[in-house]
Scaffold this motif. Structure first.
Motif, PDB file in Angstrom:
ATOM      1  N   GLY A  72       0.808  -1.209   0.000  1.00 20.21           N
ATOM      2  CA  GLY A  72       0.000   0.000   0.000  1.00 20.21           C
ATOM      3  C   GLY A  72       0.840   1.257   0.000  1.00 20.21           C
ATOM      4  O   GLY A  72       0.489   2.249  -0.654  1.00 20.21           O
ATOM      5  N   ARG A  73       1.961   1.231   0.735  1.00 21.27           N
ATOM      6  CA  ARG A  73       2.843   2.399   0.752  1.00 21.27           C
ATOM      7  C   ARG A  73       3.527   2.590  -0.599  1.00 21.27           C
ATOM      8  O   ARG A  73       3.689   3.716  -1.068  1.00 21.27           O
ATOM      9  CB  ARG A  73       3.899   2.254   1.852  1.00 21.27           C
ATOM     10  N   VAL A  74       3.932   1.486  -1.236  1.00 21.63           N
ATOM     11  CA  VAL A  74       4.604   1.579  -2.529  1.00 21.63           C
ATOM     12  C   VAL A  74       3.665   2.128  -3.605  1.00 21.63           C
ATOM     13  O   VAL A  74       4.039   2.988  -4.407  1.00 21.63           O
ATOM     14  CB  VAL A  74       5.153   0.198  -2.954  1.00 21.63           C
ATOM     15  N   ASP A  92      -2.401  -1.229 -15.411  1.00 24.88           N
ATOM     16  CA  ASP A  92      -3.020  -0.361 -14.407  1.00 24.88           C
ATOM     17  C   ASP A  92      -2.076  -0.128 -13.234  1.00 24.88           C
ATOM     18  O   ASP A  92      -2.005   0.982 -12.686  1.00 24.88           O
ATOM     19  CB  ASP A  92      -4.326  -0.978 -13.914  1.00 24.88           C
ATOM     20  N   VAL A  93      -1.358  -1.186 -12.839  1.00 26.26           N
ATOM     21  CA  VAL A  93      -0.371  -1.037 -11.761  1.00 26.26           C
ATOM     22  C   VAL A  93       0.741  -0.104 -12.204  1.00 26.26           C
ATOM     23  O   VAL A  93       1.202   0.755 -11.437  1.00 26.26           O
ATOM     24  CB  VAL A  93       0.197  -2.412 -11.361  1.00 26.26           C
ATOM     25  N   ALA A  94       1.184  -0.249 -13.450  1.00 26.89           N
ATOM     26  CA  ALA A  94       2.229   0.625 -13.973  1.00 26.89           C
ATOM     27  C   ALA A  94       1.773   2.081 -13.928  1.00 26.89           C
ATOM     28  O   ALA A  94       2.562   2.984 -13.644  1.00 26.89           O
ATOM     29  CB  ALA A  94       2.581   0.222 -15.401  1.00 26.89           C
ATOM     30  N   GLY A  95       0.484   2.291 -14.180  1.00 21.00           N
ATOM     31  CA  GLY A  95      -0.052   3.642 -14.111  1.00 21.00           C
ATOM     32  C   GLY A  95       0.044   4.230 -12.722  1.00 21.00           C
ATOM     33  O   GLY A  95       0.324   5.420 -12.550  1.00 21.00           O
ATOM     34  N   LEU A  96      -0.179   3.396 -11.700  1.00 23.19           N
ATOM     35  CA  LEU A  96      -0.056   3.878 -10.320  1.00 23.19           C
ATOM     36  C   LEU A  96       1.373   4.300 -10.007  1.00 23.19           C
ATOM     37  O   LEU A  96       1.611   5.180  -9.171  1.00 23.19           O
ATOM     38  CB  LEU A  96      -0.493   2.782  -9.347  1.00 23.19           C
ATOM     39  N   LEU A  97       2.329   3.642 -10.667  1.00 22.50           N
ATOM     40  CA  LEU A  97       3.736   3.941 -10.436  1.00 22.50           C
ATOM     41  C   LEU A  97       4.289   4.936 -11.452  1.00 22.50           C
ATOM     42  O   LEU A  97       5.488   5.229 -11.454  1.00 22.50           O
ATOM     43  CB  LEU A  97       4.549   2.644 -10.503  1.00 22.50           C
ATOM     44  N   ASN A  98       3.406   5.420 -12.339  1.00 19.83           N
ATOM     45  CA  ASN A  98       3.823   6.353 -13.404  1.00 19.83           C
ATOM     46  C   ASN A  98       4.940   5.771 -14.252  1.00 19.83           C
ATOM     47  O   ASN A  98       5.909   6.445 -14.611  1.00 19.83           O
ATOM     48  CB  ASN A  98       4.282   7.690 -12.794  1.00 19.83           C
ATOM     49  N   THR A 156      10.154  -5.438 -21.525  1.00 24.91           N
ATOM     50  CA  THR A 156      11.158  -5.531 -20.449  1.00 24.91           C
ATOM     51  C   THR A 156      10.616  -4.974 -19.142  1.00 24.91           C
ATOM     52  O   THR A 156      10.753  -5.591 -18.079  1.00 24.91           O
ATOM     53  CB  THR A 156      12.429  -4.777 -20.855  1.00 24.91           C
ATOM     54  N   SER A 157      10.001  -3.800 -19.207  1.00 24.86           N
ATOM     55  CA  SER A 157       9.487  -3.188 -17.986  1.00 24.86           C
ATOM     56  C   SER A 157       8.328  -3.992 -17.407  1.00 24.86           C
ATOM     57  O   SER A 157       8.115  -3.994 -16.191  1.00 24.86           O
ATOM     58  CB  SER A 157       9.061  -1.748 -18.252  1.00 24.86           C
ATOM     59  N   HIS A 158       7.569  -4.675 -18.264  1.00 20.35           N
ATOM     60  CA  HIS A 158       6.477  -5.538 -17.804  1.00 20.35           C
ATOM     61  C   HIS A 158       7.029  -6.619 -16.893  1.00 20.35           C
ATOM     62  O   HIS A 158       6.522  -6.853 -15.784  1.00 20.35           O
ATOM     63  CB  HIS A 158       5.773  -6.153 -19.021  1.00 20.35           C
ATOM     64  N   LEU A 159       8.098  -7.281 -17.326  1.00 25.47           N
ATOM     65  CA  LEU A 159       8.705  -8.340 -16.521  1.00 25.47           C
ATOM     66  C   LEU A 159       9.317  -7.778 -15.248  1.00 25.47           C
ATOM     67  O   LEU A 159       9.176  -8.359 -14.170  1.00 25.47           O
ATOM     68  CB  LEU A 159       9.767  -9.074 -17.345  1.00 25.47           C
ATOM     69  N   GLU A 160       9.984  -6.636 -15.354  1.00 20.75           N
ATOM     70  CA  GLU A 160      10.600  -6.033 -14.169  1.00 20.75           C
ATOM     71  C   GLU A 160       9.546  -5.677 -13.132  1.00 20.75           C
ATOM     72  O   GLU A 160       9.761  -5.847 -11.926  1.00 20.75           O
ATOM     73  CB  GLU A 160      11.384  -4.787 -14.578  1.00 20.75           C
ATOM     74  N   LEU A 161       8.411  -5.178 -13.592  1.00 21.21           N
ATOM     75  CA  LEU A 161       7.345  -4.825 -12.663  1.00 21.21           C
ATOM     76  C   LEU A 161       6.804  -6.059 -11.959  1.00 21.21           C
ATOM     77  O   LEU A 161       6.568  -6.051 -10.745  1.00 21.21           O
ATOM     78  CB  LEU A 161       6.223  -4.108 -13.416  1.00 21.21           C
ATOM     79  N   LEU A 195       8.408  -8.836 -11.322  1.00 24.02           N
ATOM     80  CA  LEU A 195       9.414  -9.309 -10.371  1.00 24.02           C
ATOM     81  C   LEU A 195       9.484  -8.404  -9.142  1.00 24.02           C
ATOM     82  O   LEU A 195       9.641  -8.886  -8.010  1.00 24.02           O
ATOM     83  CB  LEU A 195      10.780  -9.392 -11.052  1.00 24.02           C
ATOM     84  N   ASP A 196       9.348  -7.100  -9.351  1.00 28.70           N
ATOM     85  CA  ASP A 196       9.384  -6.171  -8.218  1.00 28.70           C
ATOM     86  C   ASP A 196       8.181  -6.389  -7.291  1.00 28.70           C
ATOM     87  O   ASP A 196       8.326  -6.393  -6.059  1.00 28.70           O
ATOM     88  CB  ASP A 196       9.389  -4.724  -8.720  1.00 28.70           C
ATOM     89  N   LEU A 197       7.007  -6.545  -7.878  1.00 31.20           N
ATOM     90  CA  LEU A 197       5.814  -6.769  -7.060  1.00 31.20           C
ATOM     91  C   LEU A 197       5.911  -8.097  -6.315  1.00 31.20           C
ATOM     92  O   LEU A 197       5.496  -8.197  -5.156  1.00 31.20           O
ATOM     93  CB  LEU A 197       4.568  -6.743  -7.942  1.00 31.20           C
TER      94      LEU A 197
END
Length: 333
Positions: free
Chosen positions: A164-166, A226-232, A238-243, A245-247
């Protein structure tokens, strides 16, 4: 005792109720009532059995927020202390806005519980010994499934607080499902998590203290952008996979850390692996069927409030881990 103070413990977990009752000062004259969901708790308060209420937030039938709202709306006399595994700052703020006088984290610290009770300003005589007519406190029986569900509930809440904080959102938390599943039953559970959508799944193995298993985090593909949008964040392959893995690192890591602390073990977590991307659950099962067999499965769904986004976390403990977990849980219950 005529001068006993009516106190209600409202929590769907028998383990949580047992721990709370044990942690109440033994010399205080309390008339204790238990309720396993919000509706029963509200009935007890209306009937005068809840001058003091120890209230959970995540419950079936009626959650703790709704109980607080009805106490306020009906003008019921009850001093409420929320004791919850949902430790998001927004959960604390909402509970206090609705009338909770204090908020304590699970598992509750006995000294913090006593301090919160004393802060209510009620008279709790410091009795030197238990009087003859002091009724023994009834403790609920606790089975392994309920106890482990409570451990998962606390771990789930810690992961939600970090997530929630992230993402800067409020995470709606479910009641975890805990079951021993054969591979066919596991397939059905995963199919329920998928629904009709394609998914991506991240797997992380963990081992330590005679316990081993795998954490499976399932994302619906339609929600990742949609999650990427929350993180701008801008999305490409590549960024799809990184996101993903980060989550996975946030959700799985925090949840496993919460379990480790409660069980008194150290779990080593492996690197996250992409089990499948843009695929169906049947394919995940086919690829991993030899590993999963019979397993203790903990299913948790995180839903982001005001967003059509949900993550499904499934912890799969090996069959050989169950006896060790049972011994650990028995010491806590």
């Amino acid at each position: 005792m005529d001068d006993a103070i009516p106190l209600l413990v409202c929590d769907d977990s028998s383990m949580a109720r047992k721990q709370l009752i044990r942690n109440l000062p033994p010399s205080w004259p309390l008339q204790i009532t238990q309720a396993e969901n919000g509706l029963l708790g509200l009935e007890a308060i209306r009937s005068g059995k809840g001058r003091i209420v120890l209230l959970d937030l995540t419950m079936p039938e009626l959650n703790g927020f709704d109980v607080l709202a009805r106490i306020r709306d009906e003008g019921l006399q009850a001093d409420v202390i929320v004791i919850s595994g949902d430790v998001q700052q927004e959960a604390i703020r909402r509970a206090k806005t609705l009338g909770a006088l204090a908020f304590l984290r699970k598992p509750v610290n006995p000294m913090e519980l006593e301090a919160a009770l004393l802060a209510l300003g009620l008279e709790f005589p410091a009795l030197a010994s238990q009087p003859p007519d002091f009724a023994p406190r009834c403790l609920p029986s606790v089975n392994f499934r309920d106890a482990f569900r409570e451990l998962a509930n606390i771990a789930m809440g810690r992961a939600a607080e970090l997530l929630g904080r992230v993402l800067n959102v409020f995470i709606r938390l479910p009641i975890p499902n805990v079951n021993i599943l054969e591979v066919g039953e596991l397939q059905m559970a995963l199919a329920d998590a998928q629904g009709t959508q394609q998914v991506s799944a991240i797997c992380q193995g963990y081992i330590g203290g005679g316990i081993a298993g795998e954490a499976l985090l399932i994302f619906h593909d339609s929600e990742i952008s949609d999650v990427a949008g929350l993180l701008n964040s801008q999305m490409d392959a590549t960024s799809h996979l990184e996101l993903l893995l980060d989550l996975a690192a946030i959700i799985t890591g925090a949840c496993l850390n919460g379990l480790s602390e409660q069980l008194g073990i150290q779990l080593s977590v492996g690197h996250p692996l992409l089990l499948g991307q843009h695929c169906a659950i049947d394919e995940l099962i086919r690829l991993n069927r030899p590993r999963w067999k019979q397993t203790l499965a903990v299913e948790i769904s995180y839903a982001l409030e005001n967003h059509d986004i949900q993550f499904d976390l499934i912890l799969l403990f090996t069959e050989d881990s169950v006896p060790r977990l049972q011994r650990k849980v028995e010491l806590l219950a």
